[in-house]
Design an enzyme around this catalytic site. Structure first.
Site, PDB file in Angstrom:
ATOM      1  CE  LYS A  32     -12.858  16.817  79.720  1.00 56.32           C
ATOM      2  NZ  LYS A  32     -13.243  16.861  80.595  1.00 56.32           N
ATOM      3  CG  ASP A  59     -12.322  13.762  82.419  1.00 57.18           C
ATOM      4  OD1 ASP A  59     -12.080  13.734  83.155  1.00 57.18           O
ATOM      5  OD2 ASP A  59     -12.730  15.810  81.850  1.00 57.18           O
ATOM      6  CE  LYS A  61     -10.505  15.409  86.206  1.00 55.17           C
ATOM      7  NZ  LYS A  61     -11.386  15.821  85.297  1.00 55.17           N
ATOM      8  CG  ASP A  64     -11.720   2.702  93.954  1.00 58.54           C
ATOM      9  OD1 ASP A  64     -10.833   2.117  94.896  1.00 58.54           O
ATOM     10  OD2 ASP A  64     -12.868   2.656  93.741  1.00 58.54           O
ATOM     11  CB  THR A 123      -5.742  23.135  85.560  1.00 55.79           C
ATOM     12  OG1 THR A 123      -7.229  22.024  84.722  1.00 55.79           O
ATOM     13  CG2 THR A 123      -5.051  22.228  84.439  1.00 55.79           C
ATOM     14  NE  ARG A 215     -16.076  26.023  82.749  1.00 53.45           N
ATOM     15  CZ  ARG A 215     -15.257  26.548  83.979  1.00 53.45           C
ATOM     16  NH1 ARG A 215     -15.739  26.834  84.743  1.00 53.45           N
ATOM     17  NH2 ARG A 215     -13.979  25.739  84.718  1.00 53.45           N
TER      18      ARG A 215
END
Ligand code: C5P
Length: 237
Positions: A32, A59, A61, A64, A123, A215
């Site tokens: 990603k 990604d 996101k 608009d 999340t 991470r």
């Protein structure tokens, strides 16, 4: 199961991206790319990762007006990425325009139609902050299902949601609707800013299609070993 893990390359360090993707590609094809990696690699990232054998989830996101998002998604489709996301909160018309643009570009340029995803509720947001920050009267899971149904109505292929909402989205949108879940934390990893989380095994048991992990892998002392542990946990679920 090898297909079900997506590693979030959340860094702008090109040498680390190079090393990490080269190290992981044999066991994790999906990567990603967020804004950090994209700001460093730009569209060169796409042929570069594809030639290595990666599948690319971009990604960014998008959120608009319909015309802008349609063009954003068209540009990404032209570049041959495999998965693209946008905020479902951008609305039905925005998502429809994005889908039509991706279909048109895919046909014209003879590139594959990407999986288009609507991001539901991040999340990192829990029930309390959802009620407070958005002044919402709707319960968080209901909002996720509402946005998932809107994304489906617009013709998107799936959603990004937390693993805690998988069953509710499945029930509302069916088995063919793709569910991608960040908010994944193995028991050995720290939670950081994520709030609506499960372990990789739990997300698989609940019926996710893809888990996204950043991470716990990219900040591990040994990212390859961390990815292997997660895959092992997924296989055992
Ligand atoms: O490091 P961590 O495993 O928390 O990374 C999760 C990744 O998934 C990040 O790149 C984050 O931007 C992304 N993401 C998310 N929640 C969403 C959508 C995307 O955490 N709803």
């Amino acid at each position: 199961m090898r297909e079900g893990l997506i590693v979030a390359l959340d860094t702008d360090d090109i040498e680390y991206i190079d090393w990490l993707s080269g190290t992981l590609v044999d066991i994790v094809p999906w990567i990603k790319i967020g804004f950090q990696a994209f700001s460093t690699l730009e569209t060169e990232a796409f042929p570069w990762f594809r030639e290595r054998g990666h599948k690319i989830f971009i990604d960014l996101k998008f959120h608009d007006i319909p015309n802008t998002v349609a063009r954003d998604v068209g540009t990404m489709t032209k570049n041959g990425v495999h998965m693209i996301n946008m905020h479902a909160a951008g609305g039905l018309e925005m998502m429809q325009a994005a889908r039509e643009s991706a279909e048109k570009v895919a046909a014209e340029k003879d590139v594959p139609m990407p999986i288009l995803l609507g991001v539901t509720v991040l999340t990192s947001i829990d029930e309390n902050s959802f009620q407070q920050d958005f002044g919402s009267e709707r319960q968080l899971t209901k909002q996720v299902v509402y946005l998932a149904q809107l994304a489906q109505e617009a013709g998107l292929g799936g959603v990004v949601a937390s693993p805690l909402e998988i069953e509710a989205v499945r029930k509302a949108c069916g088995d063919d609707f793709v569910i991608v879940t960040p908010g994944i934390r193995p028991t050995w990893a720290s939670r950081g800013d994520q709030r609506r989380i499960t372990t990789p095994a739990e997300a698989i048991r609940r019926g996710t299609d893809y888990i996204v992990v950043g991470r716990p892998i990219i900040e591990a002392g040994n990212p390859l070993a961390a990815a292997e542990m997660i895959l092992e946990e997924m296989r055992g679920a």
